[in-house]
Scaffold this motif. Structure first.
Motif, PDB file in Angstrom:
ATOM      1  N   MET A   1       0.846  -1.198   0.000  1.00 45.25           N
ATOM      2  CA  MET A   1       0.000   0.000   0.000  1.00 45.25           C
ATOM      3  C   MET A   1       0.880   1.245   0.000  1.00 45.25           C
ATOM      4  SD  MET A   1      -3.026   1.112   2.660  1.00 45.25           S
ATOM      5  CE  MET A   1      -1.902   1.245   4.061  1.00 45.25           C
ATOM      6  N   SER A   2       0.628   2.140  -0.937  1.00 49.32           N
ATOM      7  CA  SER A   2       1.433   3.357  -1.075  1.00 49.32           C
ATOM      8  C   SER A   2       0.742   4.550  -0.451  1.00 49.32           C
ATOM      9  CB  SER A   2       1.693   3.643  -2.563  1.00 49.32           C
ATOM     10  OG  SER A   2       2.470   2.623  -3.156  1.00 49.32           O
ATOM     11  N   ARG A   3       1.548   5.520  -0.084  1.00 49.10           N
ATOM     12  CA  ARG A   3       1.070   6.819   0.384  1.00 49.10           C
ATOM     13  C   ARG A   3       1.157   7.777  -0.799  1.00 49.10           C
ATOM     14  NH1 ARG A   3       5.746   6.827   4.740  1.00 49.10           N
ATOM     15  NH2 ARG A   3       6.705   6.127   2.789  1.00 49.10           N
ATOM     16  N   VAL A   4       0.014   8.364  -1.173  1.00 50.68           N
ATOM     17  CA  VAL A   4      -0.085   9.112  -2.426  1.00 50.68           C
ATOM     18  C   VAL A   4      -0.648  10.505  -2.174  1.00 50.68           C
ATOM     19  CG1 VAL A   4      -0.995   9.094  -4.781  1.00 50.68           C
ATOM     20  CG2 VAL A   4      -0.619   6.918  -3.591  1.00 50.68           C
ATOM     21  N   LEU A   5      -0.025  11.516  -2.775  1.00 45.97           N
ATOM     22  CA  LEU A   5      -0.558  12.877  -2.765  1.00 45.97           C
ATOM     23  C   LEU A   5      -0.889  13.261  -4.200  1.00 45.97           C
ATOM     24  CD1 LEU A   5       0.784  15.994  -0.871  1.00 45.97           C
ATOM     25  CD2 LEU A   5       0.098  16.159  -3.265  1.00 45.97           C
ATOM     26  N   VAL A   6      -2.108  13.761  -4.423  1.00 41.99           N
ATOM     27  CA  VAL A   6      -2.559  14.167  -5.752  1.00 41.99           C
ATOM     28  C   VAL A   6      -2.978  15.624  -5.711  1.00 41.99           C
ATOM     29  CG1 VAL A   6      -4.208  13.755  -7.628  1.00 41.99           C
ATOM     30  CG2 VAL A   6      -3.406  11.825  -6.224  1.00 41.99           C
ATOM     31  N   THR A   7      -2.425  16.465  -6.585  1.00 44.64           N
ATOM     32  CA  THR A   7      -2.872  17.851  -6.698  1.00 44.64           C
ATOM     33  C   THR A   7      -3.965  17.947  -7.766  1.00 44.64           C
ATOM     34  OG1 THR A   7      -1.296  18.535  -8.426  1.00 44.64           O
ATOM     35  CG2 THR A   7      -0.532  18.622  -6.126  1.00 44.64           C
ATOM     36  N   GLY A   8      -4.757  19.015  -7.683  1.00 38.00           N
ATOM     37  CA  GLY A   8      -5.862  19.154  -8.623  1.00 38.00           C
ATOM     38  C   GLY A   8      -6.838  18.007  -8.496  1.00 38.00           C
ATOM     39  N   ALA A   9      -7.062  17.544  -7.251  1.00 42.57           N
ATOM     40  CA  ALA A   9      -7.803  16.305  -7.015  1.00 42.57           C
ATOM     41  C   ALA A   9      -9.304  16.488  -6.931  1.00 42.57           C
ATOM     42  CB  ALA A   9      -7.306  15.647  -5.722  1.00 42.57           C
TER      43      ALA A   9
ATOM     44  N   GLY B   1      -6.682   0.428  -2.557  1.00 40.35           N
ATOM     45  CA  GLY B   1      -6.277   0.315  -1.165  1.00 40.35           C
ATOM     46  C   GLY B   1      -5.154   1.218  -0.716  1.00 40.35           C
ATOM     47  N   HIS B   2      -4.781   2.205  -1.527  1.00 43.01           N
ATOM     48  CA  HIS B   2      -3.707   3.114  -1.153  1.00 43.01           C
ATOM     49  C   HIS B   2      -4.223   4.219  -0.224  1.00 43.01           C
ATOM     50  CE1 HIS B   2      -1.203   1.195  -4.161  1.00 43.01           C
ATOM     51  NE2 HIS B   2      -2.137   1.419  -5.083  1.00 43.01           N
ATOM     52  N   GLN B   3      -3.324   4.786   0.558  1.00 40.99           N
ATOM     53  CA  GLN B   3      -3.637   5.973   1.338  1.00 40.99           C
ATOM     54  C   GLN B   3      -3.476   7.189   0.429  1.00 40.99           C
ATOM     55  OE1 GLN B   3      -0.663   5.059   4.548  1.00 40.99           O
ATOM     56  NE2 GLN B   3      -2.353   5.697   5.872  1.00 40.99           N
ATOM     57  N   VAL B   4      -4.478   8.053   0.386  1.00 45.07           N
ATOM     58  CA  VAL B   4      -4.455   9.172  -0.558  1.00 45.07           C
ATOM     59  C   VAL B   4      -4.736  10.484   0.170  1.00 45.07           C
ATOM     60  CG1 VAL B   4      -5.424  10.163  -2.666  1.00 45.07           C
ATOM     61  CG2 VAL B   4      -5.242   7.674  -2.428  1.00 45.07           C
ATOM     62  N   LEU B   5      -3.888  11.468  -0.086  1.00 46.91           N
ATOM     63  CA  LEU B   5      -4.127  12.841   0.348  1.00 46.91           C
ATOM     64  C   LEU B   5      -4.529  13.634  -0.880  1.00 46.91           C
ATOM     65  CD1 LEU B   5      -4.069  15.098   2.461  1.00 46.91           C
ATOM     66  CD2 LEU B   5      -1.645  15.439   1.905  1.00 46.91           C
ATOM     67  N   SER B   6      -5.793  14.035  -0.939  1.00 43.65           N
ATOM     68  CA  SER B   6      -6.287  14.850  -2.050  1.00 43.65           C
ATOM     69  C   SER B   6      -6.017  16.312  -1.741  1.00 43.65           C
ATOM     70  CB  SER B   6      -7.799  14.645  -2.231  1.00 43.65           C
ATOM     71  OG  SER B   6      -8.091  13.309  -2.530  1.00 43.65           O
ATOM     72  N   THR B   7      -5.526  17.053  -2.730  1.00 47.85           N
ATOM     73  CA  THR B   7      -5.273  18.477  -2.533  1.00 47.85           C
ATOM     74  C   THR B   7      -5.844  19.271  -3.693  1.00 47.85           C
ATOM     75  OG1 THR B   7      -3.139  18.671  -3.686  1.00 47.85           O
ATOM     76  CG2 THR B   7      -3.084  17.843  -1.416  1.00 47.85           C
ATOM     77  N   ASP B   8      -6.288  20.482  -3.377  1.00 45.11           N
ATOM     78  CA  ASP B   8      -6.810  21.389  -4.395  1.00 45.11           C
ATOM     79  C   ASP B   8      -6.886  22.772  -3.756  1.00 45.11           C
ATOM     80  OD1 ASP B   8      -8.317  22.455  -6.723  1.00 45.11           O
ATOM     81  OD2 ASP B   8      -8.583  20.332  -7.197  1.00 45.11           O
ATOM     82  N   VAL B   9      -7.402  23.746  -4.505  1.00 41.68           N
ATOM     83  CA  VAL B   9      -7.407  25.133  -4.020  1.00 41.68           C
ATOM     84  C   VAL B   9      -8.595  25.440  -3.121  1.00 41.68           C
ATOM     85  CG1 VAL B   9      -6.059  26.035  -5.937  1.00 41.68           C
ATOM     86  CG2 VAL B   9      -8.555  25.903  -6.136  1.00 41.68           C
ATOM     87  N   ALA B  10      -9.616  24.587  -3.089  1.00 39.59           N
ATOM     88  CA  ALA B  10     -10.777  24.833  -2.234  1.00 39.59           C
ATOM     89  C   ALA B  10     -10.407  24.668  -0.764  1.00 39.59           C
ATOM     90  CB  ALA B  10     -11.911  23.876  -2.600  1.00 39.59           C
ATOM     91  N   GLU B  11     -11.156  25.317   0.104  1.00 36.63           N
ATOM     92  CA  GLU B  11     -10.891  25.235   1.540  1.00 36.63           C
ATOM     93  C   GLU B  11     -11.133  23.831   2.076  1.00 36.63           C
ATOM     94  OE1 GLU B  11      -9.557  27.372   3.539  1.00 36.63           O
ATOM     95  OE2 GLU B  11      -9.444  29.033   2.104  1.00 36.63           O
ATOM     96  N   GLU B  12     -12.158  23.163   1.545  1.00 37.00           N
ATOM     97  CA  GLU B  12     -12.505  21.826   2.015  1.00 37.00           C
ATOM     98  C   GLU B  12     -12.766  20.903   0.833  1.00 37.00           C
ATOM     99  OE1 GLU B  12     -15.848  22.153   4.568  1.00 37.00           O
ATOM    100  OE2 GLU B  12     -14.787  23.260   6.129  1.00 37.00           O
TER     101      GLU B  12
END
Length: 259
Positions: free
Chosen positions: A1-9, A25-36
Motif C-alpha cells: 500500500m502506497s502513500r499518495v498525494l494528488v494535486t488538482g484532485a 487500497g492506497h492511502q491518498v491525500l487529495s489536494t486542491d485550491v478549495a478550503e474543504e
C-alpha cells in the motif's frame, strides 16, 4: 500500500486518479485550491504558493512518516494565437502548469532523497510532445513539464527515485471551464475538442495507474496521443503537413471572421 498525494484532485483527471488509488487500497491525500474537500483525506494546496507545498510536506511527514507517490496533476487549459493571447495569460499558465509542477518537485525531493525512494508523476499532455498551431502557451508549458520530468528521471535515479510523465490527448473533463483569455475563437475550439472526446477521465486514469505500476517514464494513455507522437518521430513530413493544414484552416476562419 502506497502513500499518495494528488494535486488538482477535486475534479477531472485528479478526481479519477484519487478514486483509482483508493479503490486499490492506497492511502491518498487529495489536494486542491478549495478550503474543504470531499471523500478522502483533504488538504488545501494552491500549487502557486510555496508555503502550501511546505505545509503538504510537513503533513506527510507528521501523519504518514513520508510519501511514496507525488502526482503533480493540477493545471488549467489555455491557448491562442501568438499575437492575440496576452502576456498576462502566459504568466498565469506558466505559474500554474509549469511552475506548479516545479514547486511540487522541489518541495518533495529532499524527502524522497532522505527516504532513498519515491515516485514523481507529472501530468503533462500530448501537447508536450506534439505542438499544434494556436497553442503556443499550452504547448510550451507542457513541453517544459516533459523536459523537467526527463531531467529529474536522471538526476534522482541515484537516490532510488523514479519519475513518470503523463501525456494524454483530449478527454472529457471540466478542464474546459478553466479556459479564458483574449483568443475566444481558439478557446471555443479547445472546449469542443474536450467535450466531444470519446475518452473519459476514468479511461485515462486507468491507463495512468497501469503505467505507474510499471514505473514507465513516458505514459501515453490513449491511441490518438500515441499515433500523433509516432507520426512526429517517424513520419515528420506527414506530421508537418497536418500541422500546416490546421494553421491554414485557422487563417481562413480568422480572415473570414475579420473580413
Amino acid at each position: 500500500m502506497s502513500r499518495v498525494l494528488v494535486t488538482g484532485a477535486a475534479s477531472g483527471l485528479g478526481a479519477a486518479l484519487v478514486a483509482k488509488f483508493v479503490a486499490e487500497g492506497h492511502q491518498v491525500l487529495s489536494t486542491d485550491v478549495a478550503e474543504e474537500g470531499e471523500g478522502t483525506t483533504y488538504l488545501k494546496l494552491d500549487v502557486r504558493r510555496a508555503e502550501d507545498w511546505d505545509a503538504a510536506v510537513t503533513w506527510c511527514e507528521q501523519n504518514w512518516g513520508g510519501l511514496d507517490i507525488l502526482v503533480n496533476n493540477a493545471g488549467i487549459a489555455t491557448g491562442g494565437r501568438i499575437d492575440v493571447e496576452t502576456l498576462d495569460e502566459w504568466d498565469r499558465v506558466v505559474d500554474i502548469n509549469l511552475m506548479g509542477v516545479v514547486r511540487g518537485c522541489r518541495a518533495f525531493t529532499p524527502l524522497f532523497k532522505r527516504q532513498r525512494s519515491g515516485h514523481i508523476v507529472n501530468t503533462a499532455s500530448a501537447a508536450g510532445l506534439v505542438h499544434p498551431p494556436m497553442m503556443s502557451s499550452y504547448n510550451t508549458v507542457k513541453a517544459g513539464v516533459v523536459a523537467l520530468s526527463e531531467t529529474l528521471s536522471h538526476e534522482l535515479h541515484p537516490y532510488g527515485v523514479t519519475v513518470s510523465v503523463v501525456c494524454p490527448s483530449f478527454f472529457r473533463t471540466n478542464l474546459a471551464d478553466s479556459i479564458r483569455g483574449a483568443d475566444s475563437a481558439m478557446g471555443a475550439t479547445a472546449r469542443q475538442l474536450i467535450e466531444k472526446s470519446p475518452r473519459s477521465a476514468d479511461d485515462i486514469a486507468t491507463a495512468v495507474l497501469a503505467g505507474i505500476k510499471k514505473k514507465q517514464f513516458l505514459i501515453i494513455p490513449d491511441r490518438p496521443a500515441a499515433m500523433a507522437w509516432r507520426t512526429k518521430r517517424f513520419a515528420r513530413p506527414l506530421y508537418n503537413r497536418q500541422m500546416r493544414k490546421i494553421a491554414e484552416r485557422a487563417r481562413q476562419r480568422a480572415e473570414t471572421t475579420n473580413g
